[in-house]
Design a protein around this motif. Sequence first.
Motif, PDB file in Angstrom:
ATOM      1  N   ALA A  36      76.653 107.938 -51.505  1.00 39.53           N
ATOM      2  CA  ALA A  36      75.886 109.152 -51.778  1.00 39.53           C
ATOM      3  C   ALA A  36      74.473 108.814 -52.247  1.00 39.53           C
ATOM      4  O   ALA A  36      73.496 109.416 -51.784  1.00 39.53           O
ATOM      5  N   GLN A  37      74.357 107.851 -53.153  1.00 40.55           N
ATOM      6  CA  GLN A  37      73.036 107.485 -53.647  1.00 40.55           C
ATOM      7  C   GLN A  37      72.196 106.823 -52.560  1.00 40.55           C
ATOM      8  O   GLN A  37      70.981 107.063 -52.471  1.00 40.55           O
ATOM      9  N   MET A  38      72.810 106.001 -51.727  1.00 34.25           N
ATOM     10  CA  MET A  38      72.088 105.374 -50.628  1.00 34.25           C
ATOM     11  C   MET A  38      71.528 106.442 -49.687  1.00 34.25           C
ATOM     12  O   MET A  38      70.365 106.364 -49.254  1.00 34.25           O
ATOM     13  N   ASP A  39      72.331 107.461 -49.389  1.00 39.82           N
ATOM     14  CA  ASP A  39      71.869 108.552 -48.525  1.00 39.82           C
ATOM     15  C   ASP A  39      70.746 109.348 -49.192  1.00 39.82           C
ATOM     16  O   ASP A  39      69.786 109.767 -48.536  1.00 39.82           O
ATOM     17  N   ASN A  40      70.879 109.567 -50.522  1.00 44.47           N
ATOM     18  CA  ASN A  40      69.830 110.293 -51.254  1.00 44.47           C
ATOM     19  C   ASN A  40      68.491 109.575 -51.145  1.00 44.47           C
ATOM     20  O   ASN A  40      67.450 110.191 -50.906  1.00 44.47           O
ATOM     21  N   LEU A  41      68.520 108.258 -51.326  1.00 40.57           N
ATOM     22  CA  LEU A  41      67.282 107.476 -51.286  1.00 40.57           C
ATOM     23  C   LEU A  41      66.700 107.427 -49.876  1.00 40.57           C
ATOM     24  O   LEU A  41      65.479 107.490 -49.696  1.00 40.57           O
ATOM     25  N   ARG A  42      67.563 107.309 -48.877  1.00 37.54           N
ATOM     26  CA  ARG A  42      67.073 107.283 -47.488  1.00 37.54           C
ATOM     27  C   ARG A  42      66.374 108.587 -47.146  1.00 37.54           C
ATOM     28  O   ARG A  42      65.297 108.601 -46.529  1.00 37.54           O
ATOM     29  N   GLU A  43      66.959 109.710 -47.556  1.00 34.76           N
ATOM     30  CA  GLU A  43      66.387 111.019 -47.241  1.00 34.76           C
ATOM     31  C   GLU A  43      65.100 111.262 -48.034  1.00 34.76           C
ATOM     32  O   GLU A  43      64.104 111.768 -47.495  1.00 34.76           O
ATOM     33  N   ALA A  44      65.107 110.899 -49.322  1.00 33.21           N
ATOM     34  CA  ALA A  44      63.963 111.204 -50.187  1.00 33.21           C
ATOM     35  C   ALA A  44      62.738 110.367 -49.862  1.00 33.21           C
ATOM     36  O   ALA A  44      61.604 110.856 -49.922  1.00 33.21           O
ATOM     37  N   PHE A  45      62.958 109.092 -49.506  1.00 41.33           N
ATOM     38  CA  PHE A  45      61.823 108.173 -49.334  1.00 41.33           C
ATOM     39  C   PHE A  45      61.694 107.638 -47.910  1.00 41.33           C
ATOM     40  O   PHE A  45      60.897 106.737 -47.663  1.00 41.33           O
ATOM     41  N   ASN A  46      62.495 108.174 -46.984  1.00 37.19           N
ATOM     42  CA  ASN A  46      62.433 107.773 -45.578  1.00 37.19           C
ATOM     43  C   ASN A  46      62.594 106.258 -45.431  1.00 37.19           C
ATOM     44  O   ASN A  46      61.794 105.590 -44.755  1.00 37.19           O
ATOM     45  N   LEU A  47      63.628 105.713 -46.063  1.00 31.94           N
ATOM     46  CA  LEU A  47      63.884 104.275 -46.041  1.00 31.94           C
ATOM     47  C   LEU A  47      64.866 103.915 -44.947  1.00 31.94           C
ATOM     48  O   LEU A  47      65.666 104.749 -44.497  1.00 31.94           O
ATOM     49  N   ASP A  48      64.833 102.653 -44.510  1.00 29.19           N
ATOM     50  CA  ASP A  48      65.891 102.208 -43.619  1.00 29.19           C
ATOM     51  C   ASP A  48      67.140 101.899 -44.446  1.00 29.19           C
ATOM     52  O   ASP A  48      67.097 101.841 -45.681  1.00 29.19           O
ATOM     53  N   LYS A  49      68.242 101.693 -43.762  1.00 27.09           N
ATOM     54  CA  LYS A  49      69.529 101.556 -44.444  1.00 27.09           C
ATOM     55  C   LYS A  49      69.552 100.380 -45.400  1.00 27.09           C
ATOM     56  O   LYS A  49      70.027 100.495 -46.540  1.00 27.09           O
ATOM     57  N   ARG A  50      69.038  99.220 -44.974  1.00 27.99           N
ATOM     58  CA  ARG A  50      69.115  98.020 -45.813  1.00 27.99           C
ATOM     59  C   ARG A  50      68.273  98.164 -47.082  1.00 27.99           C
ATOM     60  O   ARG A  50      68.695  97.778 -48.171  1.00 27.99           O
ATOM     61  N   ALA A  51      67.087  98.764 -46.960  1.00 25.78           N
ATOM     62  CA  ALA A  51      66.234  98.961 -48.135  1.00 25.78           C
ATOM     63  C   ALA A  51      66.888  99.926 -49.114  1.00 25.78           C
ATOM     64  O   ALA A  51      66.877  99.702 -50.334  1.00 25.78           O
ATOM     65  N   ALA A  52      67.452 101.015 -48.581  1.00 29.30           N
ATOM     66  CA  ALA A  52      68.125 101.985 -49.444  1.00 29.30           C
ATOM     67  C   ALA A  52      69.338 101.360 -50.132  1.00 29.30           C
ATOM     68  O   ALA A  52      69.619 101.628 -51.301  1.00 29.30           O
ATOM     69  N   TRP A  53      70.053 100.501 -49.398  1.00 28.85           N
ATOM     70  CA  TRP A  53      71.220  99.810 -49.969  1.00 28.85           C
ATOM     71  C   TRP A  53      70.799  98.897 -51.119  1.00 28.85           C
ATOM     72  O   TRP A  53      71.425  98.905 -52.185  1.00 28.85           O
ATOM     73  N   LEU A  54      69.738  98.130 -50.913  1.00 31.40           N
ATOM     74  CA  LEU A  54      69.274  97.231 -51.969  1.00 31.40           C
ATOM     75  C   LEU A  54      68.844  98.007 -53.216  1.00 31.40           C
ATOM     76  O   LEU A  54      69.147  97.611 -54.341  1.00 31.40           O
ATOM     77  N   LEU A  55      68.157  99.134 -53.005  1.00 28.00           N
ATOM     78  CA  LEU A  55      67.725  99.948 -54.139  1.00 28.00           C
ATOM     79  C   LEU A  55      68.896 100.648 -54.825  1.00 28.00           C
ATOM     80  O   LEU A  55      68.782 101.072 -55.980  1.00 28.00           O
ATOM     81  N   THR A  56      70.010 100.758 -54.106  1.00 28.68           N
ATOM     82  CA  THR A  56      71.201 101.377 -54.687  1.00 28.68           C
ATOM     83  C   THR A  56      72.006 100.392 -55.525  1.00 28.68           C
ATOM     84  O   THR A  56      72.426 100.707 -56.645  1.00 28.68           O
ATOM     85  N   VAL A  57      72.228  99.178 -54.997  1.00 26.56           N
ATOM     86  CA  VAL A  57      73.189  98.269 -55.637  1.00 26.56           C
ATOM     87  C   VAL A  57      72.565  97.255 -56.594  1.00 26.56           C
ATOM     88  O   VAL A  57      73.254  96.752 -57.490  1.00 26.56           O
ATOM     89  N   LEU A  58      71.283  96.927 -56.429  1.00 30.73           N
ATOM     90  CA  LEU A  58      70.682  95.907 -57.294  1.00 30.73           C
ATOM     91  C   LEU A  58      70.363  96.396 -58.715  1.00 30.73           C
ATOM     92  O   LEU A  58      70.644  95.673 -59.681  1.00 30.73           O
TER      93      LEU A  58
END
Length: 368
Positions: A271-293
């Motif tokens: 859910a958080q990865m999807d939130n970040l992708r939608e809010a900041f127009n990120l690709d999947k890997r960048a959103a994943w890193l910002l979610t889990v790190l």
Amino acid sequence: MKKLTLAEASAILIGTQIGAGVLGLPYAFREAGFAGIVVITAVGFLTLLTALFVLELAVHRGGTMTSLARATLGKVGGWLMLASISVLSYGALIAYIAGSGDILSSLTGVDGTAASVAFWLVMSAVVLMGLKASGEAELVLNFLLLGALAVAVALMLPKVRPANMIPANTGALVSGVGVAIFAYVSHMVVPEMYKGLGSVEKTKKAVLIGYLVPMGFYALFVLAFVGSLGKGTPQLATSALEGYYGGLGKVLGLVLPLAAISTSYIGIGFAQMDNLREAFNLDKRAAWLLTVLPPLAVYLAGLKSFVSALWLAGTFGGLLYAGILPVAMYLRTRNVHPPKCVRVPHGVAYLVGTVFLLVLVYSVVSVI
């Protein structure tokens, strides 16, 4: 979206709420006695009311929590909602990393930090791979967890001692509110339930059932464990079962909470990865890193308490997401659209919002 029945919608809301968060309630209110149960019930009714506010907004406008906030409160409101959801998500992920370390260390004897990092690696990899359990499987798992926790309550209730339920620390009442808020936050599900049911009245009934059932269960869970263990209640309440019931208690008290934490980590991570992708127009890997790190970094920096992380999530994320912002959104639109599912006087809505705001201010002051 496939139409839901009232029972299915209620089950989804119950399953969303009753998860890893319930495990921390007894520890948070271990010194509050019966007053802790009163606070848990009061928080339940307040969040039930704000969930109905969200339903009112969803009926008139539709959309997600973030889009509803943006539509009613402007860009600032939308960003505040996104920020509160992010704090809630990161706080939850930190709690799951910390809790998994405690559980795996108890089961295997491995160092807690090493166990937490191993858990983080596996669960974060699952989030990256995009492996999602089906909705039916999630429901089954949640109700298995509910059944197991109900057995735990039944095992501990006969051991309740009235002396343990006498309040010993009034400060624990306010400090435990954040954990209680976390246990009730499922507002983002409400708009989807309305879409699935297609009926205001059915959705309203589902929301009522979906909050009242966890409310009763939480009260019993806290009564059983705090009443039995008092100030000695552990952070993961069910871990105390081993001392009473040996190997069976260990499995029930540790393995099932680990399963709950695992599925919660995956769900919130997605859910958080999807939130970040939608809010900041990120690709999947960048959103994943910002979610889990970030959660791992905060955990390694020293926040290794399961309940403290739940408090952080509930206080600085949940109070905005499930309290202050829904009240503000409801008040902003109440005069624009005639109420369809909840008719609350402005004075009552202002009072509810003020309660959430005061708790937030108190919590901020307490950590300064």
